[in-house]
Design a protein around this motif. Sequence first.
Motif, PDB file in Angstrom:
ATOM      1  N   LYS A   1       0.816  -1.211   0.000  1.00  0.00           N
ATOM      2  CA  LYS A   1       0.000   0.000   0.000  1.00  0.00           C
ATOM      3  C   LYS A   1       0.849   1.260   0.000  1.00  0.00           C
ATOM      4  O   LYS A   1       0.338   2.359  -0.227  1.00  0.00           O
ATOM      5  CB  LYS A   1      -0.913   0.001   1.230  1.00  0.00           C
ATOM      6  N   GLN A   2       2.132   1.121   0.268  1.00  0.00           N
ATOM      7  CA  GLN A   2       2.997   2.289   0.357  1.00  0.00           C
ATOM      8  C   GLN A   2       3.700   2.609  -0.949  1.00  0.00           C
ATOM      9  O   GLN A   2       4.619   3.415  -0.973  1.00  0.00           O
ATOM     10  CB  GLN A   2       4.031   2.066   1.471  1.00  0.00           C
TER      11      GLN A   2
ATOM     12  N   GLU B   1      -0.725  -5.296   3.423  1.00  0.00           N
ATOM     13  CA  GLU B   1      -0.491  -4.353   4.510  1.00  0.00           C
ATOM     14  C   GLU B   1       0.952  -4.383   4.997  1.00  0.00           C
ATOM     15  O   GLU B   1       1.519  -3.366   5.355  1.00  0.00           O
ATOM     16  CB  GLU B   1      -1.441  -4.659   5.673  1.00  0.00           C
ATOM     17  N   ASP B   2       1.537  -5.565   5.076  1.00  0.00           N
ATOM     18  CA  ASP B   2       2.870  -5.716   5.662  1.00  0.00           C
ATOM     19  C   ASP B   2       3.729  -6.561   4.724  1.00  0.00           C
ATOM     20  O   ASP B   2       3.962  -7.744   4.954  1.00  0.00           O
ATOM     21  CB  ASP B   2       2.755  -6.376   7.038  1.00  0.00           C
TER      22      ASP B   2
ATOM     23  N   GLU C   1       9.167 -12.314   4.691  1.00  0.00           N
ATOM     24  CA  GLU C   1       9.863 -13.107   5.705  1.00  0.00           C
ATOM     25  C   GLU C   1       9.092 -14.383   6.032  1.00  0.00           C
ATOM     26  O   GLU C   1       9.689 -15.446   6.227  1.00  0.00           O
ATOM     27  CB  GLU C   1      10.045 -12.281   6.976  1.00  0.00           C
ATOM     28  N   THR C   2       7.760 -14.287   6.093  1.00  0.00           N
ATOM     29  CA  THR C   2       6.945 -15.465   6.406  1.00  0.00           C
ATOM     30  C   THR C   2       7.050 -16.508   5.301  1.00  0.00           C
ATOM     31  O   THR C   2       7.135 -17.708   5.575  1.00  0.00           O
ATOM     32  CB  THR C   2       5.483 -15.045   6.623  1.00  0.00           C
ATOM     33  N   VAL C   3       7.033 -16.063   4.054  1.00  0.00           N
ATOM     34  CA  VAL C   3       7.214 -17.008   2.951  1.00  0.00           C
ATOM     35  C   VAL C   3       8.595 -17.645   3.032  1.00  0.00           C
ATOM     36  O   VAL C   3       8.767 -18.844   2.777  1.00  0.00           O
ATOM     37  CB  VAL C   3       7.009 -16.294   1.599  1.00  0.00           C
ATOM     38  N   GLY C   4       9.591 -16.861   3.415  1.00  0.00           N
ATOM     39  CA  GLY C   4      10.932 -17.404   3.551  1.00  0.00           C
ATOM     40  C   GLY C   4      11.027 -18.474   4.620  1.00  0.00           C
ATOM     41  O   GLY C   4      11.833 -19.412   4.515  1.00  0.00           O
TER      42      GLY C   4
ATOM     43  N   LEU D   1       4.614 -11.202  16.432  1.00  0.00           N
ATOM     44  CA  LEU D   1       3.166 -10.999  16.302  1.00  0.00           C
ATOM     45  C   LEU D   1       2.792 -10.647  14.868  1.00  0.00           C
ATOM     46  O   LEU D   1       1.737 -11.058  14.368  1.00  0.00           O
ATOM     47  CB  LEU D   1       2.707  -9.899  17.262  1.00  0.00           C
ATOM     48  N   ARG D   2       3.646  -9.896  14.204  1.00  0.00           N
ATOM     49  CA  ARG D   2       3.398  -9.572  12.791  1.00  0.00           C
ATOM     50  C   ARG D   2       3.522 -10.824  11.925  1.00  0.00           C
ATOM     51  O   ARG D   2       2.720 -11.034  11.003  1.00  0.00           O
ATOM     52  CB  ARG D   2       4.372  -8.505  12.326  1.00  0.00           C
ATOM     53  N   VAL D   3       4.505 -11.669  12.238  1.00  0.00           N
ATOM     54  CA  VAL D   3       4.653 -12.927  11.505  1.00  0.00           C
ATOM     55  C   VAL D   3       3.445 -13.825  11.748  1.00  0.00           C
ATOM     56  O   VAL D   3       2.941 -14.478  10.826  1.00  0.00           O
ATOM     57  CB  VAL D   3       5.963 -13.632  11.918  1.00  0.00           C
ATOM     58  N   LEU D   4       2.973 -13.848  12.990  1.00  0.00           N
ATOM     59  CA  LEU D   4       1.796 -14.660  13.323  1.00  0.00           C
ATOM     60  C   LEU D   4       0.570 -14.202  12.536  1.00  0.00           C
ATOM     61  O   LEU D   4      -0.219 -15.021  12.045  1.00  0.00           O
ATOM     62  CB  LEU D   4       1.525 -14.568  14.822  1.00  0.00           C
TER      63      LEU D   4
END
Length: 541
Positions: free
Chosen positions: A138-139, A179-180, A186-189, A209-212
Amino acid sequence: MAEFKVSRVDQGHTKIRNVPIAVTPEGFWCCPSPVMFQKVLKAQNLPNKPRSSSPPPKTSVLQKKQNSLNERKPAPTSSRSRVVSDDQKHLSSDTASHSPSMVTERAPKANNDNLRQKVSIEFGEPGTSDLKVVLSGKQGFSVKMSVHKNVLIENSSFFANKLSLHEPPTSCLQLSDCEDVEVYVETVGLMYCSEMKQRLIKQSVPRVLRVLKISELIGFQKCIESCLEYLEAVPWVGEEEEEKVVSSVLRVRRDTVGVNPVLKRVTSETPHPPNDTLAHIMELVLKSNEERGRREMKSLVLRLLRENSSPVSNGSSADIFNKTIYKSCQSCLDSLFILFESAAEPGFIDKPLDNKGPVMKQIALEADNLLWLLDILADRHAADEFAVMWASQKELASLHSKLPTVSRHLVSCITSRFFVGIGRGEILPSKDTRQLLLQTWLQPLINDYYWLQHSCRSFDRKVVEEGIGRTILTLPLEDQQSILLAWLGSFLKAGDNCPNLQRAFEVWWKRTFARPHSEQQASLQQSNGSTTPSYQVSCDQ
């Protein structure tokens, strides 16, 4: 190790940056750090800033000569302005094994409105990917990931569903409005990591928490369980972080492995804390003889009860808790009476300090306990019965004058607290209780007033005097008169060593001699008596 390739850039300038690398048995993957994404955003926003229109600086004659000489020299060709050739698209094996690169792509400067920064990342063995996933943030920038279908299908229910909908199979997926993006990559990694715990242990709680959150979004079950395992073991620093962890975990399905162990840190199997636990805490504090520990814990428990009364605020639990407090009050009163009897015996003052010292110390301890219990009940608006108990202590009040002031004056702090509570509306005893309270304990309070002012740090003279005056003014006018006239005699003799009740005396004076309310009541009765017959006659007619 094989070469790590970056995507080809058709237009614009290319900048190659080093990013962190994670080596796994399946190959390697690289994830841009938070600082890298911030640099990308900063670089993107720079062209949009307008240049300041400041006047050109003045130049000296020497500077003008130097400028003219420089203009005659041929300008060298800048290597940064050239497009990367095909030979520059491949990095050597040594470079890839130590610092794989991330390529950022930028649109031509002529079209600043549609400017979009791009980052290309490849997971696993270079050149073996069979799927491109483009994340549009979004940025205003996007990330192109080169991944493997079998890895995504095996680990993510979201991607498995997405890929099953495409017939024939697609080689590119577009995901917009992410959003992030940073944590998404990183989560896909993490799908390429065999030991996710070792990867997460280096992260902070907010980062996990963001990864979760992303793991829930894409249905990455293994990562969800690893995040929950991390959150169950790591300390949560501060109330704000604890609330974020609990709210994030509550969004996860309750049947997920690892949810209950995390929530057990803040929840209990019983719906409300047992009252015997609170009673045990109260008993430990009341029986403590260590001055500093008792004082600090009394302050802490009182503050916690004031901030959050939910453990003892619902129905029967509140009644049970109040009964527990009243049992403690009665126990302290009984102990105080026995101590007063011992201290009132003839010759007690002449005893050695070793004999009378423990009794005096215990009197101060019980008085402090009663004052603390009164504060708790007053905050809960449940001290009316305690006011009845205290006003009925005539025998204790009669013994009060037989003790030295240094031993008894702390007991008068309890009386002062009752008057302050009544004056503030925290305690609402009946008229008879208020009369009995003033009759039993006002004179002992006046006798100890000098010591209270000079020996008790927490004693606030103005607040106490206001509370006494307001308590007196709640009584019938005749009772106000008898109490205030008795006070006047003491005040004219003792002066500052007696409570200053002039404001209450002034109110009583106006009520007694000005009599505005009596005159209004009499006129109202006369008007009602004269108008009622005429109203009845007019109705009869």
